[in-house]
Scaffold this motif. Structure first.
Motif, short mmCIF file in Angstrom:
data_model
loop_
_atom_site.label_atom_id
_atom_site.label_comp_id
_atom_site.label_asym_id
_atom_site.label_seq_id
_atom_site.Cartn_x
_atom_site.Cartn_y
_atom_site.Cartn_z
N GLY A 196 0.84 -1.19 0.00
CA GLY A 196 0.00 0.00 0.00
C GLY A 196 0.87 1.24 0.00
O GLY A 196 2.01 1.20 0.47
N LYS A 197 0.33 2.34 -0.53
CA LYS A 197 1.15 3.55 -0.65
C LYS A 197 0.53 4.73 0.08
O LYS A 197 -0.68 4.96 0.01
N GLU A 221 -1.77 1.55 5.73
CA GLU A 221 -1.40 2.89 5.25
C GLU A 221 -1.58 3.96 6.32
O GLU A 221 -0.76 4.86 6.46
N ARG A 222 -2.67 3.86 7.10
CA ARG A 222 -2.89 4.96 8.05
C ARG A 222 -1.88 4.97 9.19
O ARG A 222 -1.79 5.92 9.93
N ALA A 227 5.27 8.94 10.01
CA ALA A 227 6.55 8.83 9.30
C ALA A 227 6.61 9.84 8.15
O ALA A 227 7.64 10.49 7.92
N MET A 228 5.50 9.99 7.43
CA MET A 228 5.47 10.94 6.31
C MET A 228 5.70 12.36 6.82
O MET A 228 6.48 13.13 6.24
N ASP A 229 5.06 12.69 7.92
CA ASP A 229 5.24 14.02 8.49
C ASP A 229 6.69 14.23 8.93
O ASP A 229 7.29 15.28 8.69
N ASP A 280 0.60 4.31 15.53
CA ASP A 280 -0.53 5.13 15.96
C ASP A 280 -0.64 4.95 17.47
O ASP A 280 0.11 4.16 18.05
N GLU A 281 -1.53 5.69 18.09
CA GLU A 281 -1.56 5.66 19.55
C GLU A 281 -1.92 4.30 20.12
O GLU A 281 -1.53 3.96 21.22
N GLU A 282 -2.67 3.52 19.32
CA GLU A 282 -3.10 2.21 19.78
C GLU A 282 -1.94 1.21 19.81
O GLU A 282 -1.95 0.27 20.61
#
Ligand code: ARG
Ligand code: ZN
Length: 875
Positions: A196-197, A221-222, A227-229, A280-282
């Motif tokens: 996935g991109k 992806e989510r 990392a993108m930021d 992510d936070e989870e």
């Protein structure tokens, strides 16, 4: 074979252009390599061309279109020799090889991870793909064509810019990539599979648009947003801080789940251990978020420090790694809190580099010898290497340092450089001689400064007696005197800096004493009252200090030093001294006792609203068991250290019960989760308070409620660790473990935390638990992250469990290292370093540890990687 720095010789041949054509298949990938070979000026035409290989099968070889006959070359899996290359200076060598990525469990070269084709070529993995001059000073322009069935590998990536792609017959397709920047083979990368991109873009300072892509397992992806930021912030920061702009049309990152290290800076196509991308936070802790930010930055910064300017040979590894770590440290300091970041860096350096430097595996930042280069991706090369760059900046000042870096980029762009080249740019911009300073690169061992002070009230003179020594290290018994930049401050009774009229005995500028001789008597005149001395402020040099200082001074500095690092250091020194004293009391059969004012100061720091919560959390974290062991040095009994540490924690908790409890309640997370540094700092403080409160009556219940109420992984994992480490075997601990497992079943990366926490449970029973967990369905001996979480944590972060007096921990360890080694020598060798401090143990454990090392040494078919570590550790 021992490789030696002084044996460096330029190769007879160059490879200005490389064209690779891959036909991917899991068991039989076919590769045609077209290498433009050029004989170096002045080399005789008769010189044979010798290419490196590693386990290769050669299917065909031709020069300028003519197939070679058997007498023209010699091919073994590990070498291809063209006996009589053509007389023309330039020719084209065509090689056909076949490899089996699916059977590549060493995770070097081309392999499969989760049905994705990927590569790892640093340091010497490219030779597992094709025959080549696989050395970093051979820079080549690559064109890569990849062909595969579309359904198996819809995505086809390599370095550089995309050139062309298209469909072929039979459901196959291809893509062509071209990288205009000449690069060494270790920066080659290929990725192919179904991924996935997450797309993004960045406009560089000169206005060029760069397409960014982060590729992850489909459905995840989510988890790549952070990392993108971090990537965009890294690109911007490198422009602002170093004037470095990105240079290709695309920048891609791929996350894979089987990876030997953290990540790899392949030109335009970074490959990451997915642990350092997905969050992510989870599922991720605040520490995971910080690591992702730092590693994304690190690999991105390599584009200039590593890729545009690479290393002449592997002895120069610190040229790219130490410098790039320095750059990522500065980035994180700018993005977060500088003081907190610095303390964390120093803790890491002391925990990993100091024991290396003080044990059998000690080596200079730039080694002169190696048998296996993979074993030199060390804390010394990386972390101490970064400290050396930081010292250059301290000595020259920020402007001159920046001018030196600018000159480095200008002078060496497109080259494979050396440490001498690097030092020269700073000599040239500053006009200084850095010959003595250069010893930081050449000499192993942690220098020590012994410092004592005296005040003469009548003469209004304050004197520092400073003496340097560098302890002997393997194969370096005599050490030369070093240039140590010692930042310092004289602190008055009011907490304000004390000024002096004049100083003699050493060069002192900008708050730094330059130690260059064995002994300095530094005299400050015009000082009427005795000041406290704050030494090695900001950890200006990676040294140890033996300071004759009264506890009163330490207490004073811990409360009043204006330098945040030194203030933390003063308190940490007090804690360490108390722990060492308690250790000796316990060994002597006594109950440890602690000065009341230590616990009181802990309480004051915890509640000091003028300090950042993250800073307070770091101050309250007691020195680790391994840190205490390192500072004690010999005769280590980990059980006594554990008991000392727990007794001090209990004393601090008991003395501050009400205040800690109120503060703990006040810090509860309000509002939506944010991974930012300030929020993370509040969580860190609350979680360390929990760790103390859990030692008091009702502690298990409190930790269980914390676990149940957690709305993010930071709190959940912290509570699970507190429950299992402070209250092992209780119903509360067992229930939390079961709940965690049920919640994250199927998420291997998160279950790693579950393995890790259990592998860290102190005490004699953990060996058996680790054996049991190795049979857990989520565990896999072939996956480096699983192995590191379970076996790595057990052996390097569980002092009482691993060093069980009967040697059972070492036995499990040796067995497992050998089991890992059969597939993955690199990961096994890294694991094996856990025994590097075996000589500091008390005699009983020492004998058992040695036995385990000997056991490994005599195993059959030991890899070069593991043999090197085991033999050096035993030497
Ligand atoms: N260059 C990578 C990095 O620090 C690490 C690669 C390690 N490779 C190895 N074979 N040990 O960013
Ligand atoms: Zn690196």
């Amino acid at each position: 074979h021992v490789f030696k720095l002084e044996d460096y010789r330029a190769s007879d041949y160059l490879i200005p252009a490389t064209s690779l054509d891959f036909r991917l298949s899991p068991d039989a990938t076919h590769l045609t390599a077209l290498l433009t070979i050029e004989r170096r000026e002045g080399v005789a035409a008769s010189a044979p061309l010798v290419l490196d290989g590693d386990g290769l099968t050669l299917l065909g070889v031709a020069i300028d279109g003519q197939a070679l006959s058997a007498s023209d070359y010699e091919a073994t899996p590990d070498r291809l020799t063209i006996l009589k290359p053509p007389a023309t200076r330039r020719f084209e060598l065509r090689l056909e090889t076949e490899i089996a990525p699916s059977r590549n469990e060493a995770l070097m070269g081309l392999y499969r991870s989760n049905n994705v084709y990927c590569t790892q070529c640093e340091a010497e993995g490219f030779r597992r793909i094709t025959y080549f001059l696989d050395r970093p000073d051979i820079l080549s322009v690559y064109t890569v064509r990849i062909e595969a069935p579309h359904n198996e590998a819809p995505l086809l990536l390599s370095n550089g810019n995309p050139v062309e792609r298209g469909a072929l017959a039979n459901g196959r397709h291809y893509a062509i990539w071209h990288d205009p920047f000449p690069k060494p083979s270790y920066l080659f990368a290929l990725v192919a599979g179904a991924l996935g991109k997450v797309a993004g873009s960045f406009t560089t300072m000169s206005g060029r648009e760069v397409e960014l892509g982060i590729y992850v397992e489909p459905g995840k992806e989510r988890l790549a947003g952070y990392a993108m930021d971090a990537l965009k912030r890294s690109m911007k920061w490198d422009e602002d801080a170093f004037g470095r702009e990105y240079d290709l049309d695309v920048f891609n990152i791929v996350a894979v789940s089987d990876f030997n290290m953290g990540a790899m800076e392949n030109k335009g196509l970074n490959v990451f251990n997915d642990k350092y991308v997905l969050a992510d936070e989870e599922t991720a802790t605040d520490a995971d978020f910080a690591n992702i930010e730092a590693i994304i930055a690190h690999e991105y910064f390599h584009n200039w420090t590593g890729n545009r300017i690479t290393c002449r040979d592997w002895f120069q590894l610190c040229l790219k790694e130490g410098l790039t770590v320095y750059r990522d440290h500065e980035f994180s300091a700018d993005q977060r809190s500088r003081a907190v970041k610095r303390i964390a860096e120093v803790r890491t350096l002391r925990a990993h580099q100091f024991p290396e430097d003080q044990g059998p595996l000690a080596h200079p930042v730039r080694p002169r010898r190696y048998r296996e280069i993979n074993n030199f991706y060390t804390a010394t090369v990386y972390e101490k290497g970064s400290e050396v760059v930081r010292m250059i900046r301290t000595i020259l000042g920020p402007e001159t340092f920046r001018a030196g870096m600018d000159l480095y980029f200008e002078r060496h762009d497109g080259e494979a450089a050396t440490i001498e080249d690097f030092l020269k740019v700073f000599e040239d911009v500053s006009g200084r001689d850095l010959a003595q300073f250069a010893l930081w690169y050449h000499q192993a061992g942690t220098p020590n400064l012994t410092v004592s002070s005296a005040h003469n009230a009548a003469a209004k003179e304050f004197t520092l007696e400073i003496e340097q020594s560098v302890p002997p290290t393997p194969s370096e018994s005599r050490k030369r005197l070093m240039h140590i930049p010692l930042a310092f401050g004289l602190v008055g009774a009011d907490g304000k800096p004390v000024a002096w009229d004049s100083v003699e005995g050493a060069t002192v500028d900008d708050g730094v004493i330059h130690i260059r001789k064995r002994r300095h008597t530094v005299r400050f005149s015009g000082i009427s009252e005795r000041p406290s001395v704050s030494l090695n402020r900001g950890f200006s040099a990676p040294i140890t200090l033996s300071v004759q200082q009264k506890p009163d001074d330490q207490f004073f500095l811990a409360a009043h030093d204006s330098d945040a690092f030194s203030r933390w250091q003063a308190f940490n020194t007090l804690l360490t001294d108390a722990l060492i004293a308690a250790f000796r009391q316990i060994l002597g059969g006594k109950q440890p006792a602690f000065a009341g004012r230590l616990a009181e100061l802990a309480g004051r720091i915890a509640g000091d609203e003028t300090l950042e919560p993250a800073y307070r959390a770091l101050a309250l974290a007691l020195p680790g068991e391994a840190d205490i062991a390192r500072d004690i040095g010999k005769g280590i009994d980990p059980d006594a250290i554990f008991a000392a540490r727990e007794a001090l924690a209990r004393a601090i908790a008991e003395a501050n019960r009400a205040a800690f409890s109120a503060l703990y309640d006040s810090l509860v997370d309000k509002g939506p989760f944010s991974p930012d540094a300030a929020s993370a700092g509040r969580r860190a403080l609350r979680n360390i308070l929990l760790d103390y409160l859990a030692l008091l009556p009702g502690g298990a219940g409190l930790a269980a409620r914390h676990f149940a109420a957690a709305t993010n992984m930071t709190d959940r994992a912290a509570a699970l660790a507190v429950l299992t480490h402070r209250h092992p075997g209780t119903a509360e601990a067992e229930e939390a473990l079961a709940a965690f497992e049920a919640r994250y079943r199927g998420d291997a990366l998160v279950l790693d935390k579950w393995f890790q926490i259990q592998a860290g449970v102190p005490g004699a029973r953990t060996v058996d638990k680790v054996r049991e967990l190795m049979r857990h369905p989520a565990f896999s001996i072939a996956n480096p992250n699983r192995v590191r979480s379970l076996i790595g944590t057990f052996s390097s972060a569980n002092q009482t469990g691993f060093h069980r007096p009967d040697g059972e921990g070492y036995r499990l360890f040796a067995e497992t290292v050998l089991q890992v080694e059969k597939r993955n020598p690199q990961v096994a060798a890294r694991l094996a370093t856990a025994l590097r401090s075996w000589r500091s143990l008390e005699p009983g454990r020492q004998a058992k540890a040695r036995q385990a090392l000997l056991e490994m040494a005599k195993a059959e078919n030991l890899s070069a990687d593991l043999r090197d570590i085991v033999e050096r550790t035993l030497a």
